[in-house]
Design a protein around this motif. Structure first.
Motif, PDB file in Angstrom:
ATOM      1  N   GLU A  79       0.692  -1.278  -0.014  1.00 14.97           N
ATOM      2  CA  GLU A  79      -0.098   0.049   0.201  1.00 14.97           C
ATOM      3  C   GLU A  79       0.745   1.240  -0.265  1.00 14.97           C
ATOM      4  N   ARG A  80       1.903   1.377   0.685  1.00 15.33           N
ATOM      5  CA  ARG A  80       2.717   2.579   0.900  1.00 15.33           C
ATOM      6  C   ARG A  80       4.204   2.342   1.562  1.00 15.33           C
ATOM      7  N   ILE A  81       5.069   3.083   1.121  1.00 11.58           N
ATOM      8  CA  ILE A  81       6.434   2.946   1.762  1.00 11.58           C
ATOM      9  C   ILE A  81       6.427   4.485   2.593  1.00 11.58           C
ATOM     10  N   SER A  82       6.880   4.270   3.678  1.00 11.78           N
ATOM     11  CA  SER A  82       7.306   5.460   4.560  1.00 11.78           C
ATOM     12  C   SER A  82       8.549   5.618   4.635  1.00 11.78           C
ATOM     13  N   PRO A  83       9.576   5.957   3.999  1.00  9.65           N
ATOM     14  CA  PRO A  83      10.865   5.983   4.296  1.00  9.65           C
ATOM     15  C   PRO A  83      11.407   6.688   5.247  1.00  9.65           C
ATOM     16  N   GLU A  84      10.707   7.820   5.786  1.00  7.67           N
ATOM     17  CA  GLU A  84      11.154   8.433   6.877  1.00  7.67           C
ATOM     18  C   GLU A  84      11.097   7.733   8.056  1.00  7.67           C
ATOM     19  N   ALA A  85       9.949   6.998   8.224  1.00  4.94           N
ATOM     20  CA  ALA A  85       9.801   6.137   9.323  1.00  4.94           C
ATOM     21  C   ALA A  85      10.207   4.581   9.435  1.00  4.94           C
ATOM     22  N   LEU A  90       1.302  -2.745   4.261  1.00  6.60           N
ATOM     23  CA  LEU A  90       0.773  -3.865   3.284  1.00  6.60           C
ATOM     24  C   LEU A  90      -0.832  -3.650   3.277  1.00  6.60           C
ATOM     25  N   ASP A  91      -1.466  -4.328   2.588  1.00  7.74           N
ATOM     26  CA  ASP A  91      -2.643  -4.612   2.607  1.00  7.74           C
ATOM     27  C   ASP A  91      -3.354  -5.158   4.122  1.00  7.74           C
ATOM     28  N   ALA A  92      -4.457  -4.736   4.490  1.00  6.87           N
ATOM     29  CA  ALA A  92      -5.002  -5.000   5.868  1.00  6.87           C
ATOM     30  C   ALA A  92      -4.205  -4.427   6.954  1.00  6.87           C
ATOM     31  N   ASP A  93      -3.512  -3.270   6.397  1.00  7.81           N
ATOM     32  CA  ASP A  93      -2.645  -2.362   7.543  1.00  7.81           C
ATOM     33  C   ASP A  93      -1.538  -3.331   8.107  1.00  7.81           C
ATOM     34  N   GLU A  94      -1.046  -4.231   7.652  1.00  6.77           N
ATOM     35  CA  GLU A  94       0.102  -4.831   7.937  1.00  6.77           C
ATOM     36  C   GLU A  94       1.099  -3.860   7.999  1.00  6.77           C
ATOM     37  N   THR A  95       2.017  -3.808   8.938  1.00 12.85           N
ATOM     38  CA  THR A  95       3.364  -2.944   8.887  1.00 12.85           C
ATOM     39  C   THR A  95       4.653  -3.779   8.792  1.00 12.85           C
ATOM     40  N   LEU A  96       5.706  -3.608   7.633  1.00 16.71           N
ATOM     41  CA  LEU A  96       6.859  -4.269   7.811  1.00 16.71           C
ATOM     42  C   LEU A  96       8.076  -3.058   8.344  1.00 16.71           C
ATOM     43  N   ASN A  97       8.798  -3.350   8.985  1.00 15.92           N
ATOM     44  CA  ASN A  97       9.862  -2.241   9.487  1.00 15.92           C
ATOM     45  C   ASN A  97      11.039  -2.750   8.824  1.00 15.92           C
ATOM     46  N   TYR A  98      11.986  -1.975   8.268  1.00 15.47           N
ATOM     47  CA  TYR A  98      13.134  -2.351   7.461  1.00 15.47           C
ATOM     48  C   TYR A  98      14.481  -1.414   8.056  1.00 15.47           C
ATOM     49  N   ARG A 260       1.877   6.792  -4.749  1.00 21.17           N
ATOM     50  CA  ARG A 260       1.308   7.005  -3.099  1.00 21.17           C
ATOM     51  C   ARG A 260       2.398   7.189  -2.180  1.00 21.17           C
ATOM     52  N   SER A 261       3.584   6.703  -2.399  1.00 20.44           N
ATOM     53  CA  SER A 261       4.562   7.035  -1.295  1.00 20.44           C
ATOM     54  C   SER A 261       5.301   8.562  -1.601  1.00 20.44           C
ATOM     55  N   GLY A 262       5.207   9.020  -2.656  1.00 15.37           N
ATOM     56  CA  GLY A 262       5.766  10.550  -2.892  1.00 15.37           C
ATOM     57  C   GLY A 262       7.260  10.134  -3.281  1.00 15.37           C
ATOM     58  N   MET A 263       7.799   9.034  -3.706  1.00 16.79           N
ATOM     59  CA  MET A 263       9.162   8.741  -3.777  1.00 16.79           C
ATOM     60  C   MET A 263       9.783   8.741  -5.284  1.00 16.79           C
ATOM     61  N   GLY A 264       8.646   9.111  -6.394  1.00 17.18           N
ATOM     62  CA  GLY A 264       8.949   8.988  -7.591  1.00 17.18           C
ATOM     63  C   GLY A 264       8.718  10.208  -8.670  1.00 17.18           C
ATOM     64  N   ASP A 265       9.463  10.174  -9.781  1.00 17.13           N
ATOM     65  CA  ASP A 265       9.162  11.327 -10.597  1.00 17.13           C
ATOM     66  C   ASP A 265       7.676  11.065 -11.459  1.00 17.13           C
TER      67      ASP A 265
END
Length: 414
Positions: A79-85, A90-98, A260-265
């Motif tokens: 669903e979305r990458i949050s590079p600052e965080a 992922l779908d169903a609001d599952e979150t992965l930390n990296y 959606r993540s504001g990371m592209g051109d």
């Protein structure tokens, strides 16, 4: 435990999983790869599907079987990458930390970008062959098509495998000759470029083949809309090209998750350092394959060469060392020319395709920018190499990630 997350299990992402699983310490690093699709497609095979050269089963396999043991595989929509965080939702609001993120989300066609292209004639008289569904629909159309004006069209650059539309034109010529109806088909190749390819040497060779095969060429055509009622494509200069059957390469764009993540051109490609493959905006984010904006071909061979460089740079990043491995833009492409023959081109950021031998200087057995049957056999053999070596991260013998200048008539890009 630290976390390395790979987004996308296509060619580039799968290769990176196979490269890194044996190189990162298992006690310290957990590798996760995420992709929403169950099926992995051999995309170069889509070129052959419309002409009944390949079957459906030859271009698709279950993707999970190529993910190595020791890698956590998640089949979900991103669903979305949050590079600052440093998180991925992922779908169903599952979150992965990296701790490290590898973006391998690829690119896809966007026919909706051009008025009338994705309208009521989509996959009826207007087709793509850059998707499995499009290639299959076009195959079914060509089996019974009685002839007329066939237009092969490129919307804009960059596209995946820039030579594929030319290959389609050449294979169409061969296909209709084989069916004994070439005289009933008028083939026109329409491109926004001022020549048949992006570099002068290759453009010259490919233009010659278009002429030889009686394929008309319309250059500098920047499409504005498709008039599907009257079977015309019209550009901004109001130039019109009539068609009975339009085979188009629509605008290619990066995945919507990048937008959606504001990371592209503007085309959803991630700004990437062309040598190191590190994101220009986020130090712990790396980008590979079609998801990047690096100025080289979006092709499987490029992803393969990038994967070797990126693996080294990931290991250096983990060790706190400077990223000194450099990708030179190396691309290596077979170009089907029909009649059981093909060309081979080998180039990089600074070197355009030239004549010579490959992979062994002076020996070959493959010849660059020379149309022959050996190159055609190499093209067909690549499908086996893809499924059995490339995806699994197994080095291809005698082919290095950096382009070799040995055995080539070197002429630098001006």
């Amino acid at each position: 435990m630290k976390h390395l997350v790979i987004l996308g299990a296509g060619t580039a992402g799968t290769m990176m999983a196979n490269h890194l699983v044996s190189k990162l310490p298992k006690a310290e690093w957990k590798i996760t790869i995420v992709d929403q699709y169950k099926i992995h497609y051999y995309q170069p095979g889509f070129l052959f599907l419309p002409f009944d050269i390949y079957t459906e089963d030859q271009v698709k396999k279950e993707g999970k079987k190529f993910i190595p043991k020791g890698v956590n595989y998640i089949q979900k929509k991103i669903e979305r990458i949050s590079p600052e965080a440093n998180t991925v939702t992922l779908d169903a609001d599952e979150t992965l930390n990296y701790d490290i993120l590898i973006v391998a989300t690829g690119s896809k066609i966007a026919p909706e970008e051009i008025e009338g292209m994705a309208g009521p004639e989509w996959h009826k008289s207007i087709f793509d062959f850059y998707t499995y569904e499009g290639a299959k629909a076009l195959r079914d159309k060509l089996r019974d098509w009685k002839g007329g004006k066939l237009v092969v069209h490129i919307t804009e650059m960059p596209i995946k495998c820039p030579v594929a539309p030319l290959e389609f034109s050449f294979l169409a010529d061969s296909y209709f000759k084989h069916k004994g109806m070439r005289d009933k088909v008028d083939i026109t190749y329409v491109t926004p470029l001022d020549g048949a390819f992006t570099t002068p040497k290759a453009a010259q060779a490919l233009h010659h083949l278009l002429e030889e095969k009686g394929i008309k060429e319309v250059t500098n055509f920047n499409i504005e809309h498709v008039d599907y009622d009257n079977h015309k494509i019209i550009d901004y200069a109001e130039t019109e090209v009539d068609y009975d059957l339009l085979v188009t390469v629509p605008t290619n764009m990066g995945d919507e998750v990048i937008a959606r993540s504001g990371m592209g051109d503007d085309l959803n490609y991630v700004p990437t350092h062309k040598a190191t493959l590190q994101s220009k905006d986020y130090e712990n984010v790396f980008v590979i394959g079609d998801a990047t904006n690096v100025p080289t071909s979006k092709a499987g061979s490029v992803a393969h060469f990038e994967a070797e460089i990126l693996t080294e740079n990931i290991l250096r990043y983990v060790a706190g060392k400077p990223l000194d491995a450099e990708f030179d833009g190396h691309a290596n492409c077979f170009i089907e020319t029909g009649g059981g023959k093909a060309l081979l081109i080998d180039f990089n950021y600074d070197q355009e395709p030239v004549e010579g031998s490959f992979p062994f200087p002076g020996i070959g057995p493959l010849r660059l920018l020379k149309e022959n049957r050996m190159n055609h056999m190499g093209k067909l053999a690549f499908r086996w190499v893809y499924w059995n070596m490339l995806l699994k991260g197994i080095p291809i013998p005698f082919v290095s990630s950096a382009m070799s200048e040995k055995g080539k008539k070197i002429e630098a890009i001006v």
